[in-house]
Design an enzyme around this catalytic site. Sequence first.
Site, PDB file in Angstrom:
ATOM      1  N   CYS A   2       0.860  -1.181   0.000  1.00 33.97           N
ATOM      2  CA  CYS A   2       0.000   0.000   0.000  1.00 33.97           C
ATOM      3  C   CYS A   2       0.898   1.234   0.000  1.00 33.97           C
ATOM      4  O   CYS A   2       1.987   1.223   0.568  1.00 33.97           O
ATOM      5  CB  CYS A   2      -0.925   0.095   1.201  1.00 33.97           C
ATOM      6  SG  CYS A   2      -2.002  -1.310   1.418  1.00 33.97           S
ATOM      7  N   ARG A  27       3.365  -0.280  -5.140  1.00 35.03           N
ATOM      8  CA  ARG A  27       3.151  -0.868  -3.809  1.00 35.03           C
ATOM      9  C   ARG A  27       1.775  -1.472  -3.646  1.00 35.03           C
ATOM     10  O   ARG A  27       1.490  -2.140  -2.659  1.00 35.03           O
ATOM     11  CB  ARG A  27       3.339   0.207  -2.755  1.00 35.03           C
ATOM     12  CG  ARG A  27       4.758   0.628  -2.685  1.00 35.03           C
ATOM     13  CD  ARG A  27       5.054   1.168  -1.331  1.00 35.03           C
ATOM     14  NE  ARG A  27       6.488   1.169  -1.142  1.00 35.03           N
ATOM     15  CZ  ARG A  27       7.076   0.981   0.006  1.00 35.03           C
ATOM     16  NH1 ARG A  27       6.378   0.777   1.074  1.00 35.03           N
ATOM     17  NH2 ARG A  27       8.379   0.996   0.088  1.00 35.03           N
ATOM     18  N   TRP A  72      -3.286  -2.409  -1.389  1.00 34.73           N
ATOM     19  CA  TRP A  72      -3.086  -3.832  -1.655  1.00 34.73           C
ATOM     20  C   TRP A  72      -3.863  -4.536  -0.550  1.00 34.73           C
ATOM     21  O   TRP A  72      -3.489  -4.461   0.619  1.00 34.73           O
ATOM     22  CB  TRP A  72      -1.595  -4.166  -1.585  1.00 34.73           C
ATOM     23  CG  TRP A  72      -1.289  -5.575  -1.973  1.00 34.73           C
ATOM     24  CD1 TRP A  72      -1.030  -6.042  -3.220  1.00 34.73           C
ATOM     25  CD2 TRP A  72      -1.209  -6.702  -1.087  1.00 34.73           C
ATOM     26  NE1 TRP A  72      -0.802  -7.392  -3.176  1.00 34.73           N
ATOM     27  CE2 TRP A  72      -0.905  -7.825  -1.880  1.00 34.73           C
ATOM     28  CE3 TRP A  72      -1.378  -6.884   0.275  1.00 34.73           C
ATOM     29  CZ2 TRP A  72      -0.761  -9.096  -1.352  1.00 34.73           C
ATOM     30  CZ3 TRP A  72      -1.235  -8.151   0.810  1.00 34.73           C
ATOM     31  CH2 TRP A  72      -0.920  -9.244  -0.011  1.00 34.73           C
ATOM     32  N   LYS A 564       5.174  -4.837  -4.964  1.00 39.44           N
ATOM     33  CA  LYS A 564       6.634  -4.759  -5.036  1.00 39.44           C
ATOM     34  C   LYS A 564       7.281  -4.873  -3.658  1.00 39.44           C
ATOM     35  O   LYS A 564       8.276  -5.558  -3.500  1.00 39.44           O
ATOM     36  CB  LYS A 564       7.017  -3.423  -5.687  1.00 39.44           C
ATOM     37  CG  LYS A 564       8.502  -3.219  -5.867  1.00 39.44           C
ATOM     38  CD  LYS A 564       8.987  -3.922  -7.091  1.00 39.44           C
ATOM     39  CE  LYS A 564      10.473  -3.815  -7.304  1.00 39.44           C
ATOM     40  NZ  LYS A 564      10.976  -5.006  -8.005  1.00 39.44           N
TER      41      LYS A 564
HETATM   42  C1  G6P Z   1       7.981  -9.083  -3.216  1.00 38.56           C
HETATM   43  C2  G6P Z   1       8.347  -8.755  -4.639  1.00 38.56           C
HETATM   44  C3  G6P Z   1       9.497  -9.630  -5.104  1.00 38.56           C
HETATM   45  C4  G6P Z   1      10.675  -9.495  -4.149  1.00 38.56           C
HETATM   46  C5  G6P Z   1      10.273  -9.780  -2.707  1.00 38.56           C
HETATM   47  C6  G6P Z   1      11.368  -9.360  -1.740  1.00 38.56           C
HETATM   48  O1  G6P Z   1       7.409 -10.339  -3.151  1.00 38.56           O
HETATM   49  O2  G6P Z   1       7.233  -8.932  -5.475  1.00 38.56           O
HETATM   50  O3  G6P Z   1       9.897  -9.245  -6.405  1.00 38.56           O
HETATM   51  O4  G6P Z   1      11.678 -10.381  -4.526  1.00 38.56           O
HETATM   52  O5  G6P Z   1       9.120  -8.998  -2.364  1.00 38.56           O
HETATM   53  O6  G6P Z   1      11.520  -7.971  -1.825  1.00 38.56           O
HETATM   54  P1  G6P Z   1      12.805  -7.182  -1.405  1.00 38.56           P
HETATM   55  O7  G6P Z   1      12.473  -5.746  -1.649  1.00 38.56           O
HETATM   56  O8  G6P Z   1      13.014  -7.477   0.062  1.00 38.56           O
HETATM   57  O9  G6P Z   1      13.927  -7.658  -2.235  1.00 38.56           O
END
Ligand code: G6P
Length: 569
Positions: A2, A27, A72, A564
């Site tokens: 969010c 987000r 979200w 994300k």
């Molecule tokens: C979410 C995203 C992924 C990412 C994961 C960890 O699930 O969709 O693409 O790998 O979070 O995020 P970070 O920012 O900690 O690498």
Amino acid sequence: MCGICGYVGKNNGIGEVVGGLKILEYRGYDSCGVAYLDNEKINIVKTIGGVDNLSDLSKDINANIVIGHTRWATHGGVSEKNAHPHISSSKKLAMVHNGIIENYKELKEQLDANFYSETDSEVFLNLIDGEEGDLVEKTIKASKKVQGTFAIIVLSESGEVVLGKRESPLYLSKTAEGIFVASDVLALKGEYFYSLNDDEFVSIKNFQILFYNKNGEKIDKKQEKIEKNEVFSDIFCKSHMESEIFETKDALLKTLKKYKKDDVFSNIKLPKNLNSISLIACGTAYHASLMGAEFFKEAGFDARAYLASEFRYGRELLNKNTLYIFVSQSGETADTIASAKMVKSRKFYTLALTNTPNSLLNRICKNVLPTFAGREIAVASTKAYTCQIWSLYLFSLYLAGKKLPTENKISNIPFLNFDEPYIKEIAGFEKVFFIGRDLDYITAMEASLKLKEISYINSVAIASGELKHGTLALIDKDAVVIAICTQGKIKTKLLSNLEEIKARGGKVIVVSQFDDFKDFPCVKLPKYDELLMPIVSIIPLQFLALRICELFGYNPDKPRNLAKSVTVE
Ligand code: G6P
């Protein structure tokens, strides 16, 4: 997850907040909304879908005090009534909220209020409204009763704005044009910003900012410099994901140059008798951590990667001779943050490997090792992943006392798309398996995750040696197996696995630089250092997921149900 934005100032706040929400849309993009003040009355505009819808709906409004949110969904489905901002039963307050209020059901039963949504956020808002005192006092009192996490902006009909946070990020900046609030520094304007710590609160009244601690006492806060993540490319691409894959080489090169110029590794404070390395992360960053663990083993250390969501509740014996590396593109992922806090509180050595300056994880950890992949917007991580692998590889060389490679090393990294005819073919299968051994097994996991995330095809990654222990039962003419082989020592073993698959009617496509797979369709990789082949081999596999997603007509940047930054557990 969010996104939160707020504005108090001279400009039209609708433009400022909707513009900020657009930046934060990665987000959450289920629904969004704004609340604004019009002649001491709170008005709200909400909509399902993206910020462009909100922009259309609010384009004729002019207001100087505005709060906004892009959602979200956690509690309550995706609907206009569950979208934020929420309005209190008395209509005197509106609020946007990131996080989860865990005890909202109990609190709801105790409140005498009308509820218009199914959200936990609305309960928190009515709790605030029901407390005694001015708005900051009410917010602080209510925050003591809630369990869980929050970043909130509360707007009152008198024009006061109050902020508060617990384990969910919230920042603000002040310029000559106004006061900007956001859940990500990216969406702030100005050169400097304030970062709120847990259980700190802010009142914004008559253009004045006052900070409070959880006891309601006024506190001073220092501003920090905004370091925005560079946006690299002007390459024309159909999606952020596509341009981000194309930016991989720039990202690797920039990271190497910065490491050399700033001598980053020698600034990292290591345990005196460093003998082991633990890497902790989520999602794609976890796969980079698995790869990193192999590099550190190669450099002579005991090393292991953990899923942050498991590590924080696990039984690991923490050790003073271990370096704990927290890998995260965003530096905001809830489970990674919680794990880092846990290790830090016990005074062990922590290092944040992040791609986001000013992130929460950077503040928690003793050491920071940045990657310079530039801003990554697409939900599916691509260039940040390869950059994390690269960074961990370079750090392992440093720890092994070896020299860092020259910049030519990057220029020579071959860059490859997935062969066109295979893309359509794979898209037609119901069952997709990625297999590999050693480093290729990790690449298989990441390739499978990419395919699931954006094409919604169910796929599984299997260590090829494990096929016979169960998964082979699923192999028939409806299955396609993508076999990755970049490590010379496992070529022959993989060949026998492929024969077993073929004998059961499964379709095989190999991804390899070796000539040993002539009997199978093969995406031929160029030859490169074996330890760095995970960077070379994942690129065509990222393209594979992207092209199938495009073929199906989905938006690769905003896959359904995902966000994300996962800032809730
Ligand atoms: C979410 C995203 C992924 C990412 C994961 C960890 O699930 O969709 O693409 O790998 O979070 O995020 P970070 O920012 O900690 O690498």
